[in-house]
Enzyme design. Structure first.
Site, short mmCIF file in Angstrom:
data_model
loop_
_atom_site.label_atom_id
_atom_site.label_comp_id
_atom_site.label_asym_id
_atom_site.label_seq_id
_atom_site.Cartn_x
_atom_site.Cartn_y
_atom_site.Cartn_z
N GLY A 70 0.43 5.94 0.90
CA GLY A 70 -0.56 7.20 0.69
C GLY A 70 0.42 8.08 0.76
O GLY A 70 1.68 8.36 0.55
N ASP A 126 -4.61 9.07 14.20
CA ASP A 126 -4.77 9.11 13.17
C ASP A 126 -6.30 7.85 12.81
O ASP A 126 -6.35 6.65 12.66
CB ASP A 126 -4.24 8.73 12.22
CG ASP A 126 -4.14 8.92 11.03
OD1 ASP A 126 -5.38 9.79 10.06
OD2 ASP A 126 -3.23 8.39 10.18
N ALA A 156 4.19 7.74 3.34
CA ALA A 156 4.74 6.49 3.30
C ALA A 156 4.16 5.23 2.09
O ALA A 156 3.24 5.33 2.31
CB ALA A 156 5.14 5.58 4.65
N GLY A 214 0.97 -1.29 0.07
CA GLY A 214 0.15 -0.47 0.15
C GLY A 214 0.77 1.39 -0.32
O GLY A 214 2.10 1.21 0.40
#
Length: 286
Positions: free
Chosen positions: A36, A150, A39, A34
């Site tokens: 974003g 978060d 990172a 993944g």
């Protein structure tokens, strides 16, 4: 998913790391899991211990920010001290002059974000189970003096063996400076941030409880309680309006569950649950 990341997976101007990169002379990156704004997360092999791990590698533009890197390292070390079945384990932090990374346990799991994108909503009992397990993890973290900051579906992992884990403890606090405002503009996603975060006020464990309330609301209603045409519009709505009861969008939501979630979403932190244990008790005894 291809081993080679593509340029459209991250913001323009970010240099991507390729499969085969060796981080800190030890972690061989193999498959991109993944990416974003902060990172990339890679499946990797720890060549010293011969085990599979997940490695979160900061984007180069953040590595160049010394103050950010210092916070990143400090909070990652604090997170590594957390040992709880509901928190993704942090094994190591590393820096090799080119890369800044955190090494974590690799799980056979999907993010809650992926599940919600696929299904739209979850049944009330599944939401209750997920909420209780996350509150256990948050309680442990808050007792250790860490506020996640978060909590959102993409940071929540649903493991194939039934476990529920929250990721990115500690690094979210470091990310806070890039998440809120820069030059007067709201950047990043504002969908799960508490009012006090949007206003730049001090945060504590109740900030995480607010974010979890939004996550559980979305799981039930298939939408977040505040929406708008832009991040700024979403933020403004959260600062000045109260959320609509989730039963308006889904009539089969248990009344006590709806009430519990609405309590977590109070604009004033003092009107929310005092701590994760109180939130958990309300969710437990529906």
């Amino acid at each position: 998913m291809s081993d080679e990341p593509t340029t459209d997976s991250v913001a323009e101007g970010v240099t991507l790391i390729g499969a085969g990169t060796l981080v800190a002379g030890r972690y061989h990156l193999e498959r991109l899991l993944g990416s974003g704004g902060m990172a990339q997360v890679w499946e990797a092999t720890d060549q010293t211990l011969g085990r599979k791990v997940a490695v979160k590698v900061l984007h180069p533009h953040l590595v160049a920010d010394d103050s950010f890197v210092k916070r990143f390292r400090k909070e990652a070390i604090a997170a590594a001290r957390l040992t709880h079945p509901g928190i993704v384990g942090v094994y190591d932090t590393c820096s090799d002059g080119t890369h800044e990374a955190i090494v974590m346990e690799l799980l056979d799991a999907r993010t809650l974000r992926e599940v919600l994108d696929e299904r739209g909503t979850l049944d009330a009992e599944s939401v209750r189970r997920i909420g209780l397990r996350l509150l256990d993890a948050l309680e442990a973290a808050h007792r250790a003096g860490l506020v996640h900051r978060d909590v959102k579906p993409s940071n929540i992992l649903l493991c194939t063996d039934g476990r529920v884990k929250i990721a990115d403890f500690g690094i979210a606090k470091a990310e806070d400076s890039t998440e809120l405002t820069r030059d007067g503009s709201l950047i990043g996603t504002a969908s799960y941030l508490a009012p006090e975060q949007l206003e730049g006020q001090p945060v504590d464990g109740r900030t995480d409880l607010y974010a979890l309330g939004i996550v559980l609301y979305e799981c039930l209603a298939g939408r977040i309680p505040f929406e708008g045409d832009s991040s700024a519009a979403v933020a403004l709505a959260r600062l000045h309006t109260d959320p609509v009861d989730p039963r308006r969008f889904r009539s089969d939501v248990p009344p006590k569950m709806a009430q519990t979630i609405m309590s977590a979403l109070a604009r004033d932190p003092g009107a929310r649950f005092a701590d994760a244990a109180e939130f958990r008790a309300s969710l437990l005894f529906l």
